[in-house]
Motif scaffolding. Structure first.
Motif, mmCIF file in Angstrom:
data_model
loop_
_atom_site.group_PDB
_atom_site.id
_atom_site.type_symbol
_atom_site.label_atom_id
_atom_site.label_comp_id
_atom_site.label_asym_id
_atom_site.label_seq_id
_atom_site.Cartn_x
_atom_site.Cartn_y
_atom_site.Cartn_z
ATOM 1 N N ALA A 53 4.490 -8.345 47.149
ATOM 2 C CA ALA A 53 4.472 -9.614 47.866
ATOM 3 C C ALA A 53 4.865 -9.375 49.321
ATOM 4 C CB ALA A 53 5.429 -10.597 47.217
ATOM 5 N N ALA A 54 4.035 -9.890 50.219
ATOM 6 C CA ALA A 54 4.270 -9.695 51.653
ATOM 7 C C ALA A 54 4.691 -11.001 52.312
ATOM 8 C CB ALA A 54 2.996 -9.172 52.313
ATOM 9 N N SER A 55 5.513 -10.879 53.334
ATOM 10 C CA SER A 55 5.917 -12.046 54.114
ATOM 11 C C SER A 55 6.195 -11.609 55.540
ATOM 12 C CB SER A 55 7.164 -12.704 53.513
ATOM 13 O OG SER A 55 8.251 -11.805 53.513
ATOM 14 N N GLY A 56 6.138 -12.570 56.439
ATOM 15 C CA GLY A 56 6.544 -12.289 57.807
ATOM 16 C C GLY A 56 5.445 -12.229 58.827
ATOM 17 N N ASP A 57 4.199 -12.111 58.412
ATOM 18 C CA ASP A 57 3.099 -12.082 59.361
ATOM 19 C C ASP A 57 1.842 -12.543 58.628
ATOM 20 O OD1 ASP A 57 2.159 -9.656 61.968
ATOM 21 O OD2 ASP A 57 1.571 -11.744 61.638
ATOM 22 N N ILE A 58 0.733 -12.544 59.315
ATOM 23 C CA ILE A 58 -0.512 -13.036 58.716
ATOM 24 C C ILE A 58 -1.083 -11.938 57.828
ATOM 25 C CG2 ILE A 58 -2.796 -13.957 59.164
ATOM 26 C CD1 ILE A 58 -1.732 -14.857 61.914
ATOM 27 N N PHE A 59 -1.009 -12.167 56.532
ATOM 28 C CA PHE A 59 -1.342 -11.142 55.540
ATOM 29 C C PHE A 59 -2.758 -10.606 55.726
ATOM 30 C CE2 PHE A 59 -0.766 -8.871 51.706
ATOM 31 C CZ PHE A 59 -1.868 -9.053 50.892
ATOM 32 N N ARG A 60 -3.705 -11.490 56.022
ATOM 33 C CA ARG A 60 -5.102 -11.062 56.064
ATOM 34 C C ARG A 60 -5.399 -10.137 57.239
ATOM 35 N NH1 ARG A 60 -7.406 -14.172 59.999
ATOM 36 N NH2 ARG A 60 -6.386 -16.169 60.459
ATOM 37 N N LEU A 61 -4.453 -9.996 58.170
ATOM 38 C CA LEU A 61 -4.641 -9.084 59.293
ATOM 39 C C LEU A 61 -4.289 -7.639 58.938
ATOM 40 C CD1 LEU A 61 -3.265 -11.150 62.304
ATOM 41 C CD2 LEU A 61 -5.627 -10.878 61.553
ATOM 42 N N TYR A 62 -3.831 -7.419 57.706
ATOM 43 C CA TYR A 62 -3.352 -6.105 57.324
ATOM 44 C C TYR A 62 -4.230 -5.459 56.256
ATOM 45 C CZ TYR A 62 0.886 -6.912 59.953
ATOM 46 O OH TYR A 62 1.768 -7.141 60.970
ATOM 47 N N THR A 63 -4.467 -4.162 56.436
ATOM 48 C CA THR A 63 -4.991 -3.331 55.367
ATOM 49 C C THR A 63 -3.815 -2.981 54.470
ATOM 50 O OG1 THR A 63 -6.771 -2.418 56.701
ATOM 51 C CG2 THR A 63 -6.037 -1.111 54.827
ATOM 52 N N MET A 64 -4.011 -3.162 53.169
ATOM 53 C CA MET A 64 -2.932 -2.917 52.210
ATOM 54 C C MET A 64 -3.243 -1.678 51.374
ATOM 55 S SD MET A 64 -0.922 -5.333 52.993
ATOM 56 C CE MET A 64 0.307 -5.061 51.697
ATOM 57 N N ALA A 65 -2.208 -0.950 51.030
ATOM 58 C CA ALA A 65 -2.413 0.279 50.262
ATOM 59 C C ALA A 65 -1.242 0.512 49.318
ATOM 60 C CB ALA A 65 -2.562 1.471 51.205
ATOM 61 N N TRP A 66 -1.523 1.305 48.308
ATOM 62 C CA TRP A 66 -0.483 1.815 47.419
ATOM 63 C C TRP A 66 -0.423 3.332 47.585
ATOM 64 C CZ3 TRP A 66 2.994 -1.030 44.832
ATOM 65 C CH2 TRP A 66 2.703 -2.368 44.582
ATOM 66 N N TYR A 67 0.792 3.831 47.743
ATOM 67 C CA TYR A 67 1.074 5.254 47.750
ATOM 68 C C TYR A 67 2.002 5.542 46.580
ATOM 69 C CZ TYR A 67 -0.650 5.769 52.579
ATOM 70 O OH TYR A 67 -1.429 5.812 53.720
ATOM 71 N N ARG A 68 2.120 6.820 46.247
ATOM 72 C CA ARG A 68 3.085 7.200 45.223
ATOM 73 C C ARG A 68 3.706 8.539 45.584
ATOM 74 N NH1 ARG A 68 -0.983 8.372 40.073
ATOM 75 N NH2 ARG A 68 -1.912 10.311 40.861
ATOM 76 N N GLN A 69 4.918 8.729 45.076
ATOM 77 C CA GLN A 69 5.613 9.984 45.302
ATOM 78 C C GLN A 69 6.329 10.388 44.026
ATOM 79 O OE1 GLN A 69 8.316 9.978 48.666
ATOM 80 N NE2 GLN A 69 8.203 12.197 48.821
ATOM 81 N N ALA A 70 5.909 11.528 43.503
ATOM 82 C CA ALA A 70 6.550 12.097 42.315
ATOM 83 C C ALA A 70 7.671 13.025 42.770
ATOM 84 C CB ALA A 70 5.521 12.857 41.489
ATOM 85 N N PRO A 71 8.632 13.291 41.888
ATOM 86 C CA PRO A 71 9.752 14.174 42.269
ATOM 87 C C PRO A 71 9.253 15.536 42.737
ATOM 88 C CG PRO A 71 10.227 13.051 40.207
ATOM 89 C CD PRO A 71 8.799 12.733 40.545
ATOM 90 N N GLY A 72 9.747 15.965 43.875
ATOM 91 C CA GLY A 72 9.391 17.274 44.405
ATOM 92 C C GLY A 72 8.019 17.352 45.044
ATOM 93 N N LYS A 73 7.347 16.219 45.155
ATOM 94 C CA LYS A 73 6.001 16.206 45.742
ATOM 95 C C LYS A 73 5.955 15.291 46.955
ATOM 96 C CE LYS A 73 3.412 17.341 41.564
ATOM 97 N NZ LYS A 73 2.227 16.983 40.726
ATOM 98 N N GLN A 74 4.905 15.488 47.753
ATOM 99 C CA GLN A 74 4.714 14.634 48.917
ATOM 100 C C GLN A 74 4.150 13.283 48.500
ATOM 101 O OE1 GLN A 74 2.245 16.833 51.720
ATOM 102 N NE2 GLN A 74 4.071 17.586 52.779
ATOM 103 N N ARG A 75 4.421 12.308 49.338
ATOM 104 C CA ARG A 75 3.839 10.993 49.099
ATOM 105 C C ARG A 75 2.328 11.078 49.281
ATOM 106 N NH1 ARG A 75 6.815 5.803 51.640
ATOM 107 N NH2 ARG A 75 8.517 7.001 50.694
ATOM 108 N N GLU A 76 1.584 10.451 48.372
ATOM 109 C CA GLU A 76 0.126 10.513 48.430
ATOM 110 C C GLU A 76 -0.476 9.124 48.333
ATOM 111 O OE1 GLU A 76 -1.584 12.647 45.147
ATOM 112 O OE2 GLU A 76 -0.631 11.385 43.634
ATOM 113 N N LEU A 77 -1.616 8.972 48.982
ATOM 114 C CA LEU A 77 -2.345 7.711 48.940
ATOM 115 C C LEU A 77 -3.017 7.546 47.583
ATOM 116 C CD1 LEU A 77 -3.466 5.202 50.441
ATOM 117 C CD2 LEU A 77 -5.385 6.643 51.158
ATOM 118 N N VAL A 78 -2.851 6.378 47.001
ATOM 119 C CA VAL A 78 -3.456 6.074 45.703
ATOM 120 C C VAL A 78 -4.694 5.194 45.873
ATOM 121 C CG1 VAL A 78 -3.105 4.960 43.463
ATOM 122 C CG2 VAL A 78 -1.238 6.270 44.526
ATOM 123 N N ALA A 79 -4.538 4.099 46.600
ATOM 124 C CA ALA A 79 -5.645 3.149 46.750
ATOM 125 C C ALA A 79 -5.418 2.299 47.984
ATOM 126 C CB ALA A 79 -5.763 2.256 45.512
#
Length: 118
Positions: A23-49
């Motif tokens: 859930a986002a707040s604070g600015d106009i949501f539709r102006l933003y590209t949204m993404a999910w990243y993930r980070q497993a233990p001992g690994k770098q953060r990676e883009l998921v979608a």
């Protein structure tokens, strides 16, 4: 300033499904590209979608066909539906917002833990 709050993480068995939300707040949501990243233990953060403000999507090869990202601009929320989960999907999942014009404006949520285990 944009605030991002993730929810919906938890423990799920291999082959199961889970939906996480941001859930986002604070600015106009539709102006933003949204993404999910993930980070497993001992690994770098990676883009998921990624989902653009027009609804166009892109996925990491490792989750194509299993995960679906979507956004509801009326609710200022982005979702990640995760199906056929595997132990290697275990990670902290982070929500990300990047302004579509002022691309230096980028925000992160605090993360939500997803654990896939029997």
């Amino acid at each position: 300033q944009v605030q991002l709050v993730e929810s919906g993480g938890g423990l799920v068995q291999p082959g199961g499904s889970l939906r996480i939300s941001c859930a986002a707040s604070g600015d106009i949501f539709r102006l933003y590209t949204m993404a999910w990243y993930r980070q497993a233990p001992g690994k770098q953060r990676e883009l998921v979608a990624v989902v653009g403000n027009s609804g166009n999507t892109n996925y990491a090869d490792s989750v194509k066909g299993r995960f679906t990202i979507s956004r509801d601009n009326a609710k200022n929320t982005v979702y990640l539906q995760m199906n056929s989960l595997k132990p290697e999907d275990t990670a902290v999942y982070y929500c990300n917002a990047r302004h579509t014009i002022i691309t230096s404006l980028m925000y992160w949520g605090q993360g939500t833990q997803v654990t896939v285990s029997s």
